[in-house]
Design a protein around this motif. Structure first.
Motif, PDB file in Angstrom:
ATOM      1  N   MET A  97     -28.274 109.823  -0.096  1.00  0.00           N
ATOM      2  CA  MET A  97     -26.726 110.372  -1.191  1.00  0.00           C
ATOM      3  C   MET A  97     -26.837 110.784  -2.505  1.00  0.00           C
ATOM      4  SD  MET A  97     -24.313 106.798  -1.974  1.00  0.00           S
ATOM      5  CE  MET A  97     -24.566 106.659  -3.547  1.00  0.00           C
ATOM      6  N   ALA A  98     -25.802 111.442  -2.783  1.00  0.00           N
ATOM      7  CA  ALA A  98     -25.446 112.179  -3.673  1.00  0.00           C
ATOM      8  C   ALA A  98     -23.955 112.329  -4.509  1.00  0.00           C
ATOM      9  CB  ALA A  98     -25.604 114.098  -3.828  1.00  0.00           C
ATOM     10  N   ILE A  99     -23.783 112.218  -5.732  1.00  0.00           N
ATOM     11  CA  ILE A  99     -22.561 111.852  -5.935  1.00  0.00           C
ATOM     12  C   ILE A  99     -22.233 113.488  -7.091  1.00  0.00           C
ATOM     13  CG2 ILE A  99     -22.546 109.068  -5.822  1.00  0.00           C
ATOM     14  CD1 ILE A  99     -23.449 108.835  -8.655  1.00  0.00           C
ATOM     15  N   ALA A 100     -20.849 113.297  -7.521  1.00  0.00           N
ATOM     16  CA  ALA A 100     -20.720 113.993  -9.428  1.00  0.00           C
ATOM     17  C   ALA A 100     -22.045 114.106  -9.885  1.00  0.00           C
ATOM     18  CB  ALA A 100     -19.675 114.120  -9.327  1.00  0.00           C
ATOM     19  N   LYS A 107     -23.848 103.985  -8.796  1.00  0.00           N
ATOM     20  CA  LYS A 107     -25.607 103.256  -9.090  1.00  0.00           C
ATOM     21  C   LYS A 107     -26.178 102.740  -7.832  1.00  0.00           C
ATOM     22  CE  LYS A 107     -25.159 103.323 -14.134  1.00  0.00           C
ATOM     23  NZ  LYS A 107     -23.569 102.929 -14.283  1.00  0.00           N
ATOM     24  N   SER A 108     -25.136 102.682  -6.399  1.00  0.00           N
ATOM     25  CA  SER A 108     -25.397 101.728  -5.594  1.00  0.00           C
ATOM     26  C   SER A 108     -24.757 101.547  -4.823  1.00  0.00           C
ATOM     27  CB  SER A 108     -26.358 100.487  -6.048  1.00  0.00           C
ATOM     28  OG  SER A 108     -25.048  99.449  -5.762  1.00  0.00           O
ATOM     29  N   SER A 155     -14.974 117.877  -6.549  1.00  0.00           N
ATOM     30  CA  SER A 155     -13.183 118.249  -7.138  1.00  0.00           C
ATOM     31  C   SER A 155     -12.973 116.248  -7.702  1.00  0.00           C
ATOM     32  CB  SER A 155     -12.923 119.065  -6.057  1.00  0.00           C
ATOM     33  OG  SER A 155     -13.013 118.657  -5.098  1.00  0.00           O
ATOM     34  N   GLY A 156     -13.613 115.261  -6.461  1.00  0.00           N
ATOM     35  CA  GLY A 156     -13.403 114.185  -6.643  1.00  0.00           C
ATOM     36  C   GLY A 156     -12.742 113.598  -5.628  1.00  0.00           C
ATOM     37  N   ASN A 157     -12.619 114.869  -4.560  1.00  0.00           N
ATOM     38  CA  ASN A 157     -12.006 114.321  -3.759  1.00  0.00           C
ATOM     39  C   ASN A 157     -12.638 113.657  -2.394  1.00  0.00           C
ATOM     40  OD1 ASN A 157      -9.254 115.394  -3.328  1.00  0.00           O
ATOM     41  ND2 ASN A 157     -10.543 117.656  -3.293  1.00  0.00           N
ATOM     42  N   ALA A 158     -13.878 113.355  -2.935  1.00  0.00           N
ATOM     43  CA  ALA A 158     -14.775 112.257  -2.071  1.00  0.00           C
ATOM     44  C   ALA A 158     -15.336 111.567  -3.508  1.00  0.00           C
ATOM     45  CB  ALA A 158     -15.390 112.943  -1.286  1.00  0.00           C
ATOM     46  N   SER A 159     -16.089 110.337  -3.183  1.00  0.00           N
ATOM     47  CA  SER A 159     -16.859 110.242  -4.506  1.00  0.00           C
ATOM     48  C   SER A 159     -17.921 110.305  -4.049  1.00  0.00           C
ATOM     49  CB  SER A 159     -17.018 108.692  -4.092  1.00  0.00           C
ATOM     50  OG  SER A 159     -15.878 108.062  -4.310  1.00  0.00           O
ATOM     51  N   ALA A 160     -18.779 110.487  -2.690  1.00  0.00           N
ATOM     52  CA  ALA A 160     -20.060 110.799  -2.194  1.00  0.00           C
ATOM     53  C   ALA A 160     -20.388 111.463  -1.004  1.00  0.00           C
ATOM     54  CB  ALA A 160     -21.144 109.713  -2.302  1.00  0.00           C
ATOM     55  N   THR A 180     -28.535 112.889  -6.912  1.00  0.00           N
ATOM     56  CA  THR A 180     -28.711 111.401  -6.500  1.00  0.00           C
ATOM     57  C   THR A 180     -29.399 109.841  -7.703  1.00  0.00           C
ATOM     58  OG1 THR A 180     -30.924 112.450  -6.302  1.00  0.00           O
ATOM     59  CG2 THR A 180     -29.860 112.889  -4.598  1.00  0.00           C
ATOM     60  N   VAL A 181     -29.011 108.813  -6.560  1.00  0.00           N
ATOM     61  CA  VAL A 181     -29.476 107.865  -7.741  1.00  0.00           C
ATOM     62  C   VAL A 181     -29.865 106.521  -6.943  1.00  0.00           C
ATOM     63  CG1 VAL A 181     -27.311 108.302  -9.541  1.00  0.00           C
ATOM     64  CG2 VAL A 181     -26.087 107.578  -7.327  1.00  0.00           C
TER      65      VAL A 181
END
Ligand code: GLN
Length: 231
Positions: A97-100, A107-108, A155-160, A180-181
């Motif tokens: 999983m990756a996030i901004a 964190k999980s 852009s924040g339209n998806a969280s991950a 990645t977290v």
């Protein structure tokens, strides 16, 4: 069998952008898949036309025999083996999983509750996200292109986003604005695919060519070219 591919030409379908496996550089399709495919064709004496269609579209082209083969960072799975024949595995992969990059709230998987996660249509990342969506209470949105997934997260339209970890790691190393977290999830290795029961000569030639490239050092050279000495 492999000798029957000699002198023939084949149409090979691939994803649009799945760096470092396939991407455009100066109008040319390059990457690990592209370099290996071209080197195997040369080694085995057949010619190829690459069609950069997108992942789901490439699989559809293969199913309808509009393409002879697919190389697209495509994972060998039992489900896909029912409809496609795969080459020997050529790269080990998995999902992550990756996030901004500037997001400190996730964190999980638990932190995805009520959020939207983006994945690529028809991918293993999509299957994995869907398999845990109800457990963690997030919504899965499927899109066709990697670029769209990454834009949506930034852009924040998806969280991950759930995608293959070698691809996420490559993007992060190119400062694509993601991080990645969570841990990697094994998903199996990549293989070259033909439609089930068709193009046996092409498949056999791929396997012989791949082994030759492993033996003569070209396979390692291609990996190092795109992944650096960590390959
Ligand atoms: N390895 C993943 C799969 O096979 C993703 C492939 C891709 O996005 N090109 O589903």
């Amino acid at each position: 069998e492999a000798l029957k591919a000699k002198g023939k030409s084949f149409t090979i379908a691939t994803d649009t952008t799945f760096a470092p496996f396939e991407f455009r550089e100066g109008g040319k399709m390059v990457g690990i898949d592209m370099d290996l495919m071209n080197a195997i064709a040369k080694n085995q004496g057949f010619t190829i036309t690459i069609q950069s269609l997108g992942f789901n579209a490439a699989l559809q082209a293969l199913s309808s025999n509009q393409a002879d083969g697919v190389i697209a960072g495509m994972s060998i799975t039992d489900e896909r083996k029912q409809i496609y024949d795969f080459s020997d595995p050529y790269f080990e992969s998995g999902i992550q999983m990756a996030i901004a990059g500037n997001d400190s709230t996730i964190k999980s998987y638990k932190d995805l509750k009520g959020k939207t996660v983006v994945v690529k249509s028809g991918s293993e990342g999509e299957s994995y996200a869907k398999s845990i969506a109800s457990k963690y209470g997030f919504t899965v949105k499927s899109v066709d292109q990697s670029a769209t997934m990454y834009e949506m997260v930034k852009s924040g339209n998806a969280s991950a986003v759930f995608d293959d970890y070698p691809v996420l790691a490559y993007g992060v190393s190119q400062n694509n604005g993601l991080k990645t977290v969570t841990k990697k999830v094994p998903e199996g290795s990549y293989g070259f695919a033909v439609n089930k029961g068709r193009n046996a000569a092409l498949l056999a030639a791929f396997n012989v060519g791949l082994q030759n490239l492993k033996d003569n050092g070209k396979y390692d050279k291609v990996l190092v070219k795109y992944l650096g000495s960590s390959a």
